[in-house]
Design a protein around this motif. Structure first.
Motif, PDB file in Angstrom:
ATOM      1  N   UNK A  71      26.545 120.862  11.455  1.00 15.77           N
ATOM      2  CA  UNK A  71      26.990 121.936  12.354  1.00 15.77           C
ATOM      3  C   UNK A  71      26.615 123.306  11.808  1.00 15.77           C
ATOM      4  N   UNK A  72      26.052 124.141  12.665  1.00 11.24           N
ATOM      5  CA  UNK A  72      25.666 125.502  12.268  1.00 11.24           C
ATOM      6  C   UNK A  72      26.321 126.516  13.193  1.00 11.24           C
ATOM      7  N   UNK A  73      26.471 127.732  12.691  1.00 11.98           N
ATOM      8  CA  UNK A  73      27.045 128.823  13.485  1.00 11.98           C
ATOM      9  C   UNK A  73      25.899 129.659  14.051  1.00 11.98           C
ATOM     10  N   UNK A  74      25.993 129.987  15.340  1.00 13.19           N
ATOM     11  CA  UNK A  74      25.041 130.903  15.964  1.00 13.19           C
ATOM     12  C   UNK A  74      25.795 132.173  16.330  1.00 13.19           C
ATOM     13  N   UNK A  75      25.424 133.284  15.708  1.00 13.98           N
ATOM     14  CA  UNK A  75      26.138 134.549  15.924  1.00 13.98           C
ATOM     15  C   UNK A  75      25.799 135.091  17.318  1.00 13.98           C
ATOM     16  N   UNK A  76      26.827 135.350  18.155  1.00 10.61           N
ATOM     17  CA  UNK A  76      26.570 135.793  19.530  1.00 10.61           C
ATOM     18  C   UNK A  76      26.255 137.292  19.621  1.00 10.61           C
ATOM     19  N   UNK A  77      25.187 137.687  18.960  1.00 13.10           N
ATOM     20  CA  UNK A  77      24.788 139.098  18.935  1.00 13.10           C
ATOM     21  C   UNK A  77      23.324 139.198  19.339  1.00 13.10           C
ATOM     22  N   UNK A  78      22.939 140.211  20.100  1.00 14.20           N
ATOM     23  CA  UNK A  78      21.536 140.360  20.517  1.00 14.20           C
ATOM     24  C   UNK A  78      20.567 140.456  19.339  1.00 14.20           C
ATOM     25  N   UNK A  79      21.078 140.903  18.182  1.00 17.31           N
ATOM     26  CA  UNK A  79      20.197 141.091  17.020  1.00 17.31           C
ATOM     27  C   UNK A  79      20.073 139.832  16.154  1.00 17.31           C
ATOM     28  N   UNK A  80      20.899 138.830  16.422  1.00 20.16           N
ATOM     29  CA  UNK A  80      20.875 137.614  15.602  1.00 20.16           C
ATOM     30  C   UNK A  80      19.765 136.674  16.076  1.00 20.16           C
ATOM     31  N   UNK A  81      19.250 135.829  15.185  1.00 18.89           N
ATOM     32  CA  UNK A  81      18.175 134.907  15.570  1.00 18.89           C
ATOM     33  C   UNK A  81      18.639 133.841  16.557  1.00 18.89           C
TER      34      UNK A  81
END
Length: 342
Positions: A71-81
């Motif tokens: 499991x990985x975290x995806x940061x909900x930001x326009x600048x995140x990959x």
């Protein structure tokens, strides 16, 4: 020669869950070479870069026969990959995201479900094509190609044939999305003509979610297939009938590569507490070693997990017990080794 798999530890509870999965596979004497590597938001926040997947991890993945993603975290930001899962699916053209939905007797005594969800995993809204038209508006593009629809249609019919299933449910919103879902439906109809004996029924996405709450048994012994976002929603909704998202495992298959992963997220608030359900992580790993040529290990682990959950003595809190991650893992190992000795 032993097959190789890159194993991404992930974020949050990912490393402890992946550790449990590796422990099970090694106890079952897997001959596959499992190579641990880093990817996800935690390493990205430390080291930066344009992607959540470091170059050294990409190299290991490219040199392997398959990969496993904790499991990985995806940061909900326009600048995140872009997320690790989406990046990997697109890089290796892993167009079929597969989530089997099957209930356990103890967790669902009044509901018996057994069907599989096929999700197109490389395009649709997950293509990530969006842009601002002003400070107050933005547009996202739902990319649909005939190639993408053909691949997922063919994969879902092949699964139905291989598992002797006689029905496919295609989920669309074709009354509104006439062009994009029109291409998808065309390919379902073509595949249907090429696979006589398998019935096809179309459901609109909004009605489908209602049916999964009201009468999910109608989908038993069938394949559900749809485009990327719709099937993400449907498979998650279906998972709610299994007892816990911690039990839902998945594979991402392409023509020459595969990625295996639990369907749930990284649950960072439980990190280091040794309390999260390892079922989905362990079963995804068992599916991976089957893909790598060890079906007997897969079968032993699946049967052992079934036994542990239905006994209910060594299960985690989310499925009615008070066992730790480690205790549930050890119980699965004990039964799996017993089954392999027979």
């Amino acid at each position: 020669m032993a097959k190789k798999a890159a194993v991404i530890k992930g974020d949050g509870t990912g490393p402890e869950l992946v550790d449990a999965m590796m422990h099970v596979l090694k106890a079952c004497n897997t001959q596959s070479e499992l190579i641990l590597c880093e990817a996800g938001s935690e390493q990205w926040e430390k080291h930066g870069g344009a992607t959540y997947i470091p170059d050294e991890t990409t190299k290991i993945m490219e040199e392997s026969d398959a990969c496993y993603k904790g499991p990985t975290t995806t940061i909900p930001s326009p600048d995140a990959p872009r997320s690790v899962a989406v990046s990997t699916r697109q890089k290796f053209e892993l167009y079929a995201n597969i989530r089997p939905i099957k209930t356990y007797d103890r967790l669902s005594p009044n509901r018996k479900l057994d069907f599989v969800c096929f999700r197109e995993a490389t395009e649709g809204l997950y293509a990530g094509i969006e842009f601002k038209t002003s400070d107050d508006s933005a547009i996202a593009i739902r990319k649909t190609t005939r190639k993408g629809c053909k691949r997922i249609a063919d994969a879902s019919f092949k699964w139905a044939r291989d598992h002797d299933l006689k029905k496919i449910f295609a989920i669309t919103k074709r009354n509104i999305l006439k062009q994009t879902d029109g291409i998808f439906w065309d390919e379902i109809q073509r595949a249907s003509k090429e696979n006589p004996g398998i019935e096809v029924e179309e459901y609109y996405i909004d009605n489908m979610t209602q049916q999964l709450v009201k009468n999910p048994e109608r989908f038993n012994n069938s394949v559900l297939v749809s485009t990327n976002l719709f099937m993400d929603i449907i498979s998650e909704c279906a998972s709610g009938n299994v007892g816990s998202i911690g039990c839902v495992y998945s594979a991402n298959l392409g023509d020459s590569y595969a990625m295996f992963e639990p369907a749930h997220g990284s649950a960072p608030k439980y990190k280091g507490m040794n309390k999260v359900n390892p079922t989905a992580t362990i079963l995804s790993g068992a599916w991976m070693v089957e893909y790598l040529g060890e079906p007997q290990i897969r079968n032993a682990i699946f049967d052992a997990t079934d036994q542990v959950i239905n006994e209910g003595k060594a299960v985690t809190w989310d499925i009615g017990g008070n066992a730790s991650t480690t205790q549930m893992t050890d119980a699965i190992i004990s039964y799996a080794k017993e089954k392999l000795r027979k």
